[in-house]
Enzyme design. Structure first.
Site, mmCIF file in Angstrom:
data_model
loop_
_atom_site.group_PDB
_atom_site.id
_atom_site.type_symbol
_atom_site.label_atom_id
_atom_site.label_comp_id
_atom_site.label_asym_id
_atom_site.label_seq_id
_atom_site.Cartn_x
_atom_site.Cartn_y
_atom_site.Cartn_z
ATOM 1 C CG MET A 13 16.186 46.376 -37.953
ATOM 2 S SD MET A 13 15.769 47.338 -36.474
ATOM 3 C CE MET A 13 13.970 47.399 -36.594
ATOM 4 C CG HIS A 31 8.575 46.359 -42.752
ATOM 5 N ND1 HIS A 31 9.811 45.856 -42.392
ATOM 6 C CD2 HIS A 31 7.963 45.369 -43.460
ATOM 7 C CE1 HIS A 31 9.932 44.618 -42.854
ATOM 8 N NE2 HIS A 31 8.826 44.304 -43.514
ATOM 9 C CG ASP A 54 9.722 40.815 -44.335
ATOM 10 O OD1 ASP A 54 9.481 39.640 -44.673
ATOM 11 O OD2 ASP A 54 8.910 41.750 -44.483
ATOM 12 C CB SER A 85 12.115 47.750 -43.300
ATOM 13 O OG SER A 85 11.670 47.938 -41.972
ATOM 14 C CB THR A 86 14.635 51.196 -41.049
ATOM 15 O OG1 THR A 86 13.959 50.342 -40.124
ATOM 16 C CG2 THR A 86 15.032 52.487 -40.363
#
Length: 377
Positions: A285, A192, A288, A166-167
């Protein structure tokens, strides 16, 4: 942070966007806009005066482009930066470049119905600002060299890699894929990212890597030497057609607030490829991927989580480690070599360390750079 409030500086040439961001941010009790700026040169002086925790930055601005300013800022005084990006092909290319330069993440800027669209993003904007305030921004060094190629090994044709991030994931994924040889195992990736950005992301990686990188298409066969990135508006799962693995896409509801979801990908691999899978969970973050990585490990799969020191945001790997889902915790720079070793018929040593207990609590080190650095040419 000053007291309990996250101090935010908003830089945008649109007075409307500056006003909307101020209203949205100031509506949350744990954050405040300390100043706004119409261009980077004004922003430079405001950074010196206010020493903000987080900067929101538009790309297209007068006097100095957002990317030029970002490059100088991340070289001289690294700080958490969230880009404002339009959902266009050109906007996605510029956003990916901003992430390469050190921006943490981006906020989508609506092209129609700007006021209503921005307020619809209010909770997401606040969540990203909170994440940015806890992140560890990296100093961008000039003339950064690409990682060296790993030697082609006798990779097992049965092995498959599933990877989630993600991030901070766009650059972390690049660092994992770029050194892999052309005969690396097939790789399925859930990052993401909204629809419209993943195609540009895949194209950028395809031009940098020895393996083929593309956006996944429903029903296509998973081949060695290929990486398939989940489209930004669909879940990706592993399927089977006869004796072959295939990519499957669906538009089911978000899982853990995300579509694509890392858990959805990992859990499909746990059902089908089981101990032939290598699961990799990188920076991001939230949580998930943690449950999915545990499901993989319980089938006998090898599972890697990125370590805290090299994670831009340690949320997702930390959650997985705390669940006991990671068989190894690996520095980002070692992930490619380790997954390649696990995919060979005989594995080799690594600098990774095995996990036998819960993760340590993370420490979020705020940058203490000099607020009086000058960012002009």
């Amino acid at each position: 942070m000053s007291g309990n409030r996250i101090r935010v500086l908003c830089v945008d040439d649109s007075a409307l966007i500056r006003d909307l961001l101020s209203q949205i941010i100031n509506s949350h009790p744990d954050m405040e806009v300390v100043a706004v700026a119409p261009d980077p040169l004004v922003a430079r002086d405001l950074i010196k005066r206010h020493n903000p925790d987080v900067l929101t930055l538009d790309v297209e601005m007068p006097r100095m482009g957002g990317l030029d300013f970002l490059e100088r800022l991340m070289r001289l005084r690294p700080m958490p930066v969230l880009m404002l990006s339009s959902l266009t092909s050109a906007g996605s290319d510029v956003t990916l470049k901003a992430l390469e330069l050190g921006a943490l993440d981006f906020i989508e800027k609506p092209t129609l119905g700007v006021r209503d669209g921005m307020f619809e993003y209010s909770a997401l904007i606040a969540a990203k600002i909170r994440m940015a305030a806890r992140a560890q921004p990296r100093r961008i060094e000039p003339a950064k060299q690409a990682p060296g190629a790993l030697a082609a090994l006798a990779v097992s044709s049965e092995k498959l890699v599933v990877l989630g991030a993600s991030t901070g994931g766009t650059e972390a994924i690049r660092e994992v894929l770029q050194p892999l040889p052309a005969n690396a195992p097939g790789i399925l990736i859930a990052q993401h990212m909204p629809g419209g950005f993943t195609r540009s992301f895949a194209q950028r990686l395809d031009g940098l890597c020895r393996i083929r990188v593309k956006e996944g298409e429903h029903g296509e066969r998973v081949l060695p030497g290929h990486a398939y990135i989940a489209p930004g508006d669909a879940h990706m799962t592993l399927g089977r057609s006869g004796t072959h693995y295939v990519v499957q896409l669906d538009d089911g509801p978000p899982v853990n607030r995300h579509r694509p979801s890392v858990d959805v990908l990992f859990e499909s691999a746990a059902r089908l490829s089981r101990d032939n899978t290598i699961g990799v969970l990188l920076t991001g973050m939230g949580k998930d991927g943690a449950r999915g990585l545990l499901a993989l490990r319980e089938t006998g799969a090898s599972t890697l989580a990125q370590d805290q020191q090299t994670s831009l945001v340690f949320g997702m790997p930390r959650e997985a480690i705390a669940l006991g889902a990671a068989s190894e915790v690996v520095a980002l720079g070692d992930v490619a070599e380790r997954l390649l070793a696990l995919a060979t018929r005989t594995t080799r040593g690594t600098r990774a360390h095995a996990v036998t207990g819960p993760a340590d609590r993370p420490t979020h080190n705020r940058n203490q750079g000099n607020p009086h650095d000058d960012f002009t040419a």
